[in-house]
Every structure is written in structure tokens, then in C-alpha cells.
Design a protein around this motif. Sequence first.
Motif, PDB file in Angstrom:
ATOM      1  N   GLU A   1      -9.000  -9.410 -13.487  1.00 48.94           N
ATOM      2  CA  GLU A   1     -10.249 -10.134 -13.329  1.00 48.94           C
ATOM      3  C   GLU A   1      -9.462 -11.515 -13.226  1.00 48.94           C
ATOM      4  N   PHE A   2      -9.865 -12.296 -12.017  1.00 49.07           N
ATOM      5  CA  PHE A   2      -9.567 -13.396 -12.065  1.00 49.07           C
ATOM      6  C   PHE A   2     -10.871 -14.304 -11.769  1.00 49.07           C
ATOM      7  N   ASP A   3     -10.861 -15.805 -11.868  1.00 52.29           N
ATOM      8  CA  ASP A   3     -11.969 -16.447 -11.645  1.00 52.29           C
ATOM      9  C   ASP A   3     -12.589 -15.897 -10.467  1.00 52.29           C
ATOM     10  N   PRO A   4     -13.991 -15.648 -10.209  1.00 54.59           N
ATOM     11  CA  PRO A   4     -14.423 -15.300  -9.022  1.00 54.59           C
ATOM     12  C   PRO A   4     -14.486 -16.199  -7.790  1.00 54.59           C
ATOM     13  N   ASN A   5     -14.502 -17.437  -8.485  1.00 55.88           N
ATOM     14  CA  ASN A   5     -14.806 -18.429  -7.303  1.00 55.88           C
ATOM     15  C   ASN A   5     -13.201 -18.780  -6.890  1.00 55.88           C
ATOM     16  N   THR A   6     -12.223 -18.603  -7.543  1.00 58.20           N
ATOM     17  CA  THR A   6     -11.047 -18.859  -6.790  1.00 58.20           C
ATOM     18  C   THR A   6     -10.330 -17.372  -6.295  1.00 58.20           C
ATOM     19  N   THR A   7     -10.842 -16.366  -6.301  1.00 52.51           N
ATOM     20  CA  THR A   7     -10.863 -15.216  -5.657  1.00 52.51           C
ATOM     21  C   THR A   7     -11.298 -15.479  -4.330  1.00 52.51           C
ATOM     22  N   LYS A   8     -12.561 -15.792  -4.196  1.00 50.14           N
ATOM     23  CA  LYS A   8     -13.367 -15.968  -3.032  1.00 50.14           C
ATOM     24  C   LYS A   8     -12.676 -16.877  -2.304  1.00 50.14           C
ATOM     25  N   ARG A   9     -12.255 -18.224  -2.896  1.00 48.34           N
ATOM     26  CA  ARG A   9     -11.802 -19.017  -1.848  1.00 48.34           C
ATOM     27  C   ARG A   9     -10.519 -18.643  -1.501  1.00 48.34           C
ATOM     28  N   ILE A  10      -9.509 -17.938  -1.846  1.00 55.53           N
ATOM     29  CA  ILE A  10      -8.398 -17.469  -1.422  1.00 55.53           C
ATOM     30  C   ILE A  10      -8.976 -16.453  -0.125  1.00 55.53           C
ATOM     31  N   LEU A  11      -9.851 -15.556  -0.510  1.00 55.64           N
ATOM     32  CA  LEU A  11     -10.209 -14.546   0.590  1.00 55.64           C
ATOM     33  C   LEU A  11     -10.533 -15.235   1.679  1.00 55.64           C
ATOM     34  N   ARG A  12     -11.565 -16.471   1.566  1.00 55.88           N
ATOM     35  CA  ARG A  12     -11.874 -17.231   2.679  1.00 55.88           C
ATOM     36  C   ARG A  12     -10.714 -17.650   3.455  1.00 55.88           C
ATOM     37  N   LYS A  13      -9.812 -18.314   2.757  1.00 53.58           N
ATOM     38  CA  LYS A  13      -8.655 -18.826   3.473  1.00 53.58           C
ATOM     39  C   LYS A  13      -7.885 -17.635   4.185  1.00 53.58           C
ATOM     40  N   GLN A  14      -7.679 -16.497   3.672  1.00 56.73           N
ATOM     41  CA  GLN A  14      -6.910 -15.442   4.049  1.00 56.73           C
ATOM     42  C   GLN A  14      -7.874 -15.017   5.615  1.00 56.73           C
ATOM     43  N   ASP A  15      -9.098 -14.747   5.338  1.00 55.25           N
ATOM     44  CA  ASP A  15      -9.786 -14.583   6.379  1.00 55.25           C
ATOM     45  C   ASP A  15     -10.027 -15.396   7.619  1.00 55.25           C
ATOM     46  N   TRP A  16     -10.032 -16.709   7.397  1.00 52.59           N
ATOM     47  CA  TRP A  16     -10.037 -17.579   8.554  1.00 52.59           C
ATOM     48  C   TRP A  16      -8.545 -17.592   9.449  1.00 52.59           C
ATOM     49  N   ARG A  17      -7.627 -17.463   8.516  1.00 52.50           N
ATOM     50  CA  ARG A  17      -6.182 -17.336   9.214  1.00 52.50           C
ATOM     51  C   ARG A  17      -5.791 -15.952   9.865  1.00 52.50           C
ATOM     52  N   LEU A  18      -6.415 -14.896   9.288  1.00 50.01           N
ATOM     53  CA  LEU A  18      -5.800 -13.550   9.849  1.00 50.01           C
ATOM     54  C   LEU A  18      -6.905 -12.852  10.802  1.00 50.01           C
ATOM     55  N   ILE A  19      -8.360 -12.941  10.383  1.00 49.30           N
ATOM     56  CA  ILE A  19      -9.197 -12.090  11.152  1.00 49.30           C
ATOM     57  C   ILE A  19      -9.507 -12.587  12.444  1.00 49.30           C
ATOM     58  N   PRO A  20     -10.142 -13.850  12.747  1.00 53.77           N
ATOM     59  CA  PRO A  20     -10.588 -14.067  14.043  1.00 53.77           C
ATOM     60  C   PRO A  20      -9.327 -14.082  14.886  1.00 53.77           C
ATOM     61  N   MET A  21      -8.112 -14.470  14.850  1.00 54.93           N
ATOM     62  CA  MET A  21      -6.998 -14.236  15.711  1.00 54.93           C
ATOM     63  C   MET A  21      -6.765 -12.893  15.822  1.00 54.93           C
ATOM     64  N   ALA A  22      -6.624 -11.946  14.991  1.00 53.74           N
ATOM     65  CA  ALA A  22      -6.582 -10.409  15.299  1.00 53.74           C
ATOM     66  C   ALA A  22      -7.531  -9.866  15.876  1.00 53.74           C
ATOM     67  N   ALA A  23      -8.904 -10.388  15.839  1.00 58.39           N
ATOM     68  CA  ALA A  23      -9.794  -9.946  16.666  1.00 58.39           C
ATOM     69  C   ALA A  23      -9.534 -10.186  18.142  1.00 58.39           C
ATOM     70  N   ILE A  24      -9.284 -11.472  18.412  1.00 61.03           N
ATOM     71  CA  ILE A  24      -9.024 -11.935  19.871  1.00 61.03           C
ATOM     72  C   ILE A  24      -7.842 -11.059  20.343  1.00 61.03           C
TER      73      ILE A  24
END
Length: 488
Positions: A39-62
Motif C-alpha cells: 500500500e502506497f499513497d494512492p495519490n502518488t500511485t495514481k500520479r506515477i500511473l498517469r505519467k506512465q500512461d501518457w508516455r507509453l500508451i498513446p504512442m504504442a497505440a499509434i
Amino acid sequence: MTDNKQELRDIEKEATVHIDNVEPNRDAAEDGSDALQPEFDPNTTKRILRKQDWRLIPMAAIIYLIAHLDRGNIGNARIMNSEQGDSLTQHLHLSPGRFKLALLTFFIAYVVFEPGMVYLIKRLRPNIMIGILVIGWGSITMLTAVVKDFGGLAAARFFVGMFEAGLCGGLVFLLTFWYRPEERSIRTAIILASSTLAGAFGGALAYGISHINGRAGIQGYRWLFLIEGAPSVAVGIATVFLYPSFPERSSFLSASEKSIVAQRMKDVGSSGRDRIVAREYFAVLANWRIYAHSLIVVGNSCVFNSISLFAPTIIKGLGYTSLRAQLLSVPPYAVAYGVTLLVAWSGDRTNSRGIHCAVCMVLCSVCFWVMGAIEPTAYAARYALLIIATATGFPAVPVLSTFLSANLHTTTEAAVGLPVSFGIGYSGMIIGLFIYNDSEAPGYKSGHFINAGMSILSASAALGLVAFYSIQNRRIKRSRTDERLWAL
């Protein structure tokens, strides 16, 4: 090099600090994916996941979208401007049999090179290897515009298949380094669902490009290969320099964020620091589950590929011109995109990926059975059924992918199991090449009935694995051991 090694040691040291200061979440869902999640701070986890999502997912989808544009454009080229005698098959004097042989070379290369390409993605780093692959197939797609005979087309398709090999398995593998199993389905869906957008965009692009047939003395289908291949080269170059590789090497995460990612992924994901272990390698090859998962892929890939390549031809068989057929191939894929995201979200939320896959394939089978049974002249009904079949067959792809990846528990298992299962499973694509024959137009009964049967094969394999994993989970719970539960 020394600085990189020191940074990795610092991350490992900080990860150890986090390990000592977090409590495992023992109330997590009992699905084999998020048990004992720290269990980490939920806000910290969400922030990290958002950063990962923006860097990984859109370009992979393209990347996945343009891969399917360059793979499927030959289906559009086959009928493009056929009324003027300017289609691919007319200019290259291809019989239906030779056209399918040219398609076959793509899938032979795709199946043969799949395992090796995924290994190289791990070995050379994802951004470098994926970038090379994208540049390669984009360049060959553009060169397809200048082929003048069957031999040139077959060679071009072979090399497109070689460069595209490993992309699907490689992207699914890449997500195992960044996301926990219960976080993967929706992200896998966003990436893989872009193939349905490729079907929609491909039809719309083909419709538009058909209107420049003869411009500068170049046939429309040649313009199609040039216009759709060029963006791939540009995206490939950008991938090499901009796309992330592994969390511990990322530049957009701080040292503390990297350590949190390392702890979140402990025991449930892959690591860029892990090596492929020979003993585990051969154990994976001997594991019957890999081949059972392959059966799901065999049935689904037959449906997926036959629709991708022959949808314009099938729609033209409903009584439309080639231009109208290109345009009417858009709605099935547009509907499939939304359904794919919904199915993946639901599969993750309910931990029932296998069940979702089976339900999709059963519904898909029913559509094909009905299409094969009704009169060929029932055009409106057959088009509506094609939309539903596409919107149920395609959504099974992300959930079957994460159903497999969530049950591969080490880096070696994922690096070997994913490409082997996909490589064997993609043999279904080869079957899909030969089931829609011009001699059966406009009804295509055999093709529809074969797709119905392959859908049932896929659903049966998924249900069988769900039953097996459920029995194993009950055994593990009764024994009260620390053995990890299987994902369903």
C-alpha cells in the motif's frame, strides 16, 4: 555506463527502503494479480500511473494502428478502382490463388520470426527494437508501390511480415514491466483496439485515395502504399529517440518513483534487470498451458484476420461498388473499438478475462452461423451481422492477451510464453486467408461457417482454462500456502 550502473544500484537500495516500510494489502481481490500488493499513497500511485500512461500508451497505440494500416491495406488495394481496371490484382495480373499466396508469405514470416523478435525487444531495449521494426515495415510498404509482378509483391509482403512479427507479443510483454496484472487489460485494449481504428481509417483513406487514381500517372493503389507507409517511417524514427524502455532506465520518473514502481511490480511483473533463465525457458516450452492459450489465439486470429483482409470484398459482395464498399467497411470497426474498451474494462474489474473472451467468441460464432445460413440476397441483415461479428470478435484480443500475460509470473515466462503462444496461435491467420473464396460470392457460406467453428474453438479453450485455474485456486486457498493465485 558507470553512472547507469550506479543509478540502478541506488534504485535497488531505495526500493529496499520502501520494501521495509510498506505493508502488504492482504484485503486485495483474490484474483492472483493484486494479492499482497503493498500500500502506497494512492495519490502518488495514481500520479506515477498517469505519467506512465501518457508516455507509453498513446504512442504504442499509434504504432499498432499504423502496423495494421500497413498490414491490411492490401485488402483495400485488391478492389480499389476495379471498375476502371486499376486495382492491384488487375495491374499485376493476379489470380485469386496468387493473391492469397502473396498474403501467405506475410503470415509465414510473421509466425516464424515472432519469438526471436520479442527476445530482441528485451535484449536491445524496446525503444530501439520497436523503432527498427516500424521503420522497416514502413519502408517496405512504400516500396510495395513500385512492384510490378507477383514475385515482387510476395517478397514485399514477406518482409512486411518479418518486421511486424513480435509487435503484438512485444507490446503485451512491455506492459508486464510497467503495470500490475489487474492494470493491464484496459491499457492493452487501448493499444490493440487501435487495430479496429486501422480498419475504420483504412477504409476511409482508401475511399479518399481512390479519387486520386491516375494522378501523376500513378494508380490509386500505389498511392495507397506510399501514403500509408510514409508515416510509419517517421513514427519509427521518433520511437527510437522518444519511447521509454524499462522503468529503471526511464528519464521521466524520479529515483523515488522508480523505486515505488520496482516495489509495486515485485513478484507480479517483469524486470529489465532480469535475464532469460535457460532452465525456466525450457520449462515454459514444456508447459501445456502455453499451448492451451494458443488455441484461443488460433480461433480468434482466424476470425480477426479474415475480417481484416476480406471485409471490403465481403461488403462488395453485398451489391456495392468498390468505392462504397471501402466506405461501408468503416462502421464495423468503429463499433468494435468502443466495445473492445468496454469488454477490457469489465474483464479487469471483475477478474474474468477468460469468461469475457469466451462470451465474445460465442456471440461472434452465432453471427457467422446466421450469415452463412441466410439468403445471400439478405444484404441489410448480413451487413448488420458483420458489424456485430466484428464488434464481438475483435474485443476478445486484449482480454485473451492479458489472460495469458497475467498467468506468466516471471520475466522469462513472459519473454518465452507470450511469443510462443502468439506465434503458434497466429497460424489461425493463415487459415483465415483461404476461407473466403471468390467462387462462393456473394454468400461466402464456407468462410462464414469456418469462422463460426473457429470462434467456438477459441471459446472452448478459454472456458477450459478458466475451469482449470479455478480448481487450482481452490486448492491453493485450502492449503493456505503463499502460492500465488491464478488470474481468471
